[in-house]
Design a protein around this motif. Structure first.
Motif, mmCIF file in Angstrom:
data_model
loop_
_atom_site.group_PDB
_atom_site.id
_atom_site.type_symbol
_atom_site.label_atom_id
_atom_site.label_comp_id
_atom_site.label_asym_id
_atom_site.label_seq_id
_atom_site.Cartn_x
_atom_site.Cartn_y
_atom_site.Cartn_z
ATOM 1 N N GLY A 136 -2.450 16.963 4.548
ATOM 2 C CA GLY A 136 -2.108 18.382 4.597
ATOM 3 C C GLY A 136 -2.047 18.932 5.998
ATOM 4 O O GLY A 136 -2.627 19.986 6.295
ATOM 5 N N TRP A 137 -1.312 18.237 6.867
ATOM 6 C CA TRP A 137 -1.219 18.642 8.271
ATOM 7 C C TRP A 137 0.153 19.245 8.544
ATOM 8 O O TRP A 137 1.182 18.642 8.271
ATOM 9 C CB TRP A 137 -1.449 17.444 9.176
ATOM 10 C CG TRP A 137 -1.293 17.708 10.643
ATOM 11 C CD1 TRP A 137 -0.289 17.274 11.448
ATOM 12 C CD2 TRP A 137 -2.176 18.461 11.481
ATOM 13 N NE1 TRP A 137 -0.478 17.698 12.731
ATOM 14 C CE2 TRP A 137 -1.640 18.439 12.792
ATOM 15 C CE3 TRP A 137 -3.363 19.151 11.261
ATOM 16 C CZ2 TRP A 137 -2.242 19.066 13.854
ATOM 17 C CZ3 TRP A 137 -3.969 19.790 12.329
ATOM 18 C CH2 TRP A 137 -3.421 19.741 13.603
ATOM 19 N N LYS B 53 3.941 10.348 6.203
ATOM 20 C CA LYS B 53 3.243 10.239 4.917
ATOM 21 C C LYS B 53 1.769 10.590 5.068
ATOM 22 O O LYS B 53 1.176 11.224 4.190
ATOM 23 C CB LYS B 53 3.387 8.812 4.367
ATOM 24 C CG LYS B 53 4.770 8.443 3.897
ATOM 25 C CD LYS B 53 4.771 7.025 3.325
ATOM 26 C CE LYS B 53 6.150 6.585 2.891
ATOM 27 N NZ LYS B 53 6.135 5.188 2.367
ATOM 28 N N LEU B 54 1.179 10.154 6.180
ATOM 29 C CA LEU B 54 -0.215 10.496 6.453
ATOM 30 C C LEU B 54 -0.378 12.012 6.568
ATOM 31 O O LEU B 54 -1.316 12.594 5.996
ATOM 32 C CB LEU B 54 -0.673 9.815 7.746
ATOM 33 C CG LEU B 54 -2.007 10.272 8.341
ATOM 34 C CD1 LEU B 54 -3.155 9.933 7.404
ATOM 35 C CD2 LEU B 54 -2.231 9.633 9.714
ATOM 36 N N GLN C 200 0.827 -1.197 0.000
ATOM 37 C CA GLN C 200 0.000 0.000 0.000
ATOM 38 C C GLN C 200 0.871 1.260 0.000
ATOM 39 O O GLN C 200 2.026 1.218 0.438
ATOM 40 C CB GLN C 200 -0.920 0.016 1.224
ATOM 41 C CG GLN C 200 -1.849 -1.173 1.332
ATOM 42 C CD GLN C 200 -2.937 -1.168 0.265
ATOM 43 O OE1 GLN C 200 -3.070 -0.227 -0.513
ATOM 44 N NE2 GLN C 200 -3.718 -2.242 0.203
ATOM 45 N N PRO C 201 0.353 2.378 -0.501
ATOM 46 C CA PRO C 201 1.162 3.612 -0.531
ATOM 47 C C PRO C 201 1.547 4.112 0.862
ATOM 48 O O PRO C 201 2.576 4.757 1.029
ATOM 49 C CB PRO C 201 0.246 4.615 -1.246
ATOM 50 C CG PRO C 201 -1.122 4.036 -1.149
ATOM 51 C CD PRO C 201 -0.961 2.553 -1.131
ATOM 52 N N ILE C 202 0.703 3.844 1.864
ATOM 53 C CA ILE C 202 1.048 4.127 3.261
ATOM 54 C C ILE C 202 0.926 2.816 4.016
ATOM 55 O O ILE C 202 -0.125 2.177 3.990
ATOM 56 C CB ILE C 202 0.126 5.191 3.887
ATOM 57 C CG1 ILE C 202 0.272 6.526 3.152
ATOM 58 C CG2 ILE C 202 0.451 5.377 5.366
ATOM 59 C CD1 ILE C 202 -0.631 7.620 3.685
ATOM 60 N N HIS C 203 1.996 2.401 4.656
ATOM 61 C CA HIS C 203 1.989 1.116 5.364
ATOM 62 C C HIS C 203 1.101 1.231 6.606
ATOM 63 O O HIS C 203 1.396 2.003 7.523
ATOM 64 C CB HIS C 203 3.404 0.728 5.767
ATOM 65 C CG HIS C 203 3.489 -0.595 6.464
ATOM 66 N ND1 HIS C 203 3.627 -1.790 5.788
ATOM 67 C CD2 HIS C 203 3.424 -0.909 7.770
ATOM 68 C CE1 HIS C 203 3.658 -2.777 6.660
ATOM 69 N NE2 HIS C 203 3.537 -2.272 7.879
ATOM 70 N N VAL D 57 -5.000 9.378 -1.187
ATOM 71 C CA VAL D 57 -4.130 8.202 -1.095
ATOM 72 C C VAL D 57 -4.693 7.129 -2.017
ATOM 73 O O VAL D 57 -5.865 6.767 -1.928
ATOM 74 C CB VAL D 57 -4.058 7.669 0.352
ATOM 75 C CG1 VAL D 57 -3.180 6.434 0.422
ATOM 76 C CG2 VAL D 57 -3.530 8.747 1.282
ATOM 77 N N GLU D 58 -3.879 6.641 -2.907
ATOM 78 C CA GLU D 58 -4.318 5.642 -3.881
ATOM 79 C C GLU D 58 -4.167 4.239 -3.280
ATOM 80 O O GLU D 58 -3.239 3.497 -3.598
ATOM 81 C CB GLU D 58 -3.524 5.783 -5.180
ATOM 82 C CG GLU D 58 -3.715 7.134 -5.855
ATOM 83 C CD GLU D 58 -2.916 7.273 -7.136
ATOM 84 O OE1 GLU D 58 -2.200 6.320 -7.501
ATOM 85 O OE2 GLU D 58 -3.003 8.337 -7.778
#
Length: 454
Positions: free
Chosen positions: A340-341, A334-335, A259-262, A355-356
């Motif tokens: 946008g934080w 990454k999150l 996944q793009p973010i684990h 997130v794709e």
């Protein structure tokens, strides 16, 4: 009599093997001095217990404050000293602020209103139940020097999760064994030559009878019965494997994409016991379980900005796979980038990006499945279909999700009718029809084509 050469080669080879054998490869690791956790004593002027203060801080303050960085509120490391130096405020002011911050603001206190305005007028929760001693303990904890985390040690005893045995690497042991094996082969060859030379010197003739035999393939071809049986066996075996291969087309059991973010379900659902439906809330009321929005993630990760891991450190398996504390902290970053934080200013920038995520479970379009019917009505646990998700570092498709698999579940699963008025009348009539006390989904129409295909 002929002179026998290499008579002493056996003893020479044995001597060489002993010379190069790995019996002298021993090493002793220097025992690392145990790193004790830094236990900070409260300063003489605080009169607090830092150990108790840590517990109170985690219970009451950690949701909005950290020691070394801004969160919803300011960083609190050495807060008492900084207030005294910067604003001339003493501990009595801290007592009043912590117990009733809205009251201090309403009184017109200049510093209280400055902090209130600086942090977007986010009111601090008052803690009137905290005693002065509790606050002293918390201040002692904030004044304590930060503890240095001990380097994670693994059962393997080596760096990077590589196993070691008394200081000897696996490569060295394998090389030594390969050398011994090679020497044994050489010894056997030399012994064979020596024995042949001894036999030749003594006039002993070794006769090897060579009978002319029919080649195996010719004997096989001439046996028609054997050919027929072999052909039938090959045809049946080919049909079996072809059928098995075709039945796996479109079955993605075991599919575990990157996944793009684990996202570790093992940490969230396993270690932290987060309920599945907290994130996948639509599973209760909708056909699909849904992918949680990033705002759901930020409910926790506004405050949880880094992964501290287990107190004993990552396991050898985690280290071998690269799942260190720094790795998980990087995924949190990454999150933040996706949603946008702005960590520094503790606010959203409006520059988020989607997130794709890669879909794992995907039924054909002609198959209908309703999560709410199974989760809310039938009371089926998520693990029944998705497996032990709370143990999965990377989620995979646990079940085949084939038609046969679904039908078997409908045949074997009893419908829970207790407390469900909708099923009471149906259960009464069908129980008379089938003469049973328990009804399966199949008995209630769970095998009808129209239930799943439309």
């Amino acid at each position: 009599m002929k002179k026998v050469l290499y008579r002493h080669l056996f003893s020479k080879a044995l001597g060489l093997s002993l010379l190069f054998s790995p019996i002298s490869f021993f090493a002793q690791e220097e025992a690392a001095a145990p790193t004790e956790e830094v236990v900070a004593d409260a300063a003489a002027d605080t009169g607090g217990d830092a150990a108790k203060g840590k517990q109170l801080f985690n219970q009451n303050c950690a949701a909005c404050h950290a020691l070394d960085r801004k969160m919803t509120g300011p960083a609190l490391a050495n807060v008492e000293t900084r207030l005294a130096d910067d604003a001339g405020l003493d501990r009595e002011w801290l007592y009043a602020w912590i117990k009733n911050s809205p009251g201090v603001i309403a009184s017109g206190d200049a510093y209280a209103n400055k902090i209130y305005a600086e942090y977007n007028q986010a009111a601090m929760t008052p803690f009137p139940t905290l005693s002065n001693q509790d606050i002293d303990d918390i201040l002692a904890y904030t004044a304590a020097p930060p503890s240095t985390p001990a380097k994670a040690t693994t059962p393997s005893g080596g760096d990077g999760g590589q196993p070691s045995s008394g200081g000897i690497s696996n490569e060295l042991i394998l090389a030594a064994l390969a050398l011994v094996f090679g020497l044994l082969v050489i010894m056997l060859v030399l012994v064979n030559k020596t024995l042949r030379r001894i036999a030749e010197a003594n006039g002993i003739v070794l006769e090897e009878e060579k009978q002319k035999r029919l080649p195996l393939w010719k004997a096989f071809v001439k046996n028609q019965f054997l050919v027929l049986v072999s052909a039938i066996f090959l045809l049946l075996a080919s049909a079996y494997f072809a059928y098995g291969w075709m039945m796996q087309v479109g079955v993605d059991q075991g599919y575990a994409p990157v996944q793009p973010i684990h996202f570790s379900h093992k940490i969230h659902a396993g270690d932290n016991k987060i309920e599945c439906k907290y994130c996948h809330s639509s599973a209760r009321v909708s056909k699909t379980s849904g992918i949680p929005s990033l705002n759901v993630c930020m409910n926790c990760h506004k405050s949880i900005y880094q992964y501290a891991g287990n107190p004993e450190g990552p396991s050898a398996e985690d280290i071998a796979n690269g799942y260190t504390n720094d790795f998980y902290t990087g995924e949190i970053k990454k999150l933040y980038k996706a949603v946008g934080w702005d960590e520094e200013n503790q606010k959203y920038t409006g520059e988020g990006r989607p997130v794709e995520w890669v879909r794992i479970h995907n039924l054909p379009d002609f198959a209908y499945f309703n999560h709410s019917q199974h989760v809310s009505v039938a009371g089926i646990e998520c693990q029944t279909c998705h497996g032990p998700v709370e143990e999965m570092e990377i989620v995979e498709q646990f079940s085949p999700l084939t038609m046969g698999w679904c039908i078997n579940c409908h045949r074997e699963t009893n419908v829970k009718v207790e407390g469900n008025a909708y099923y009471e009348a149906i259960h009464e009539e069908l129980s008379k029809k089938y003469g049973v006390d328990k009804l399966t989904a199949a008995m209630m129409g769970g095998l009808e084509c129209g239930k799943c295909h439309y």
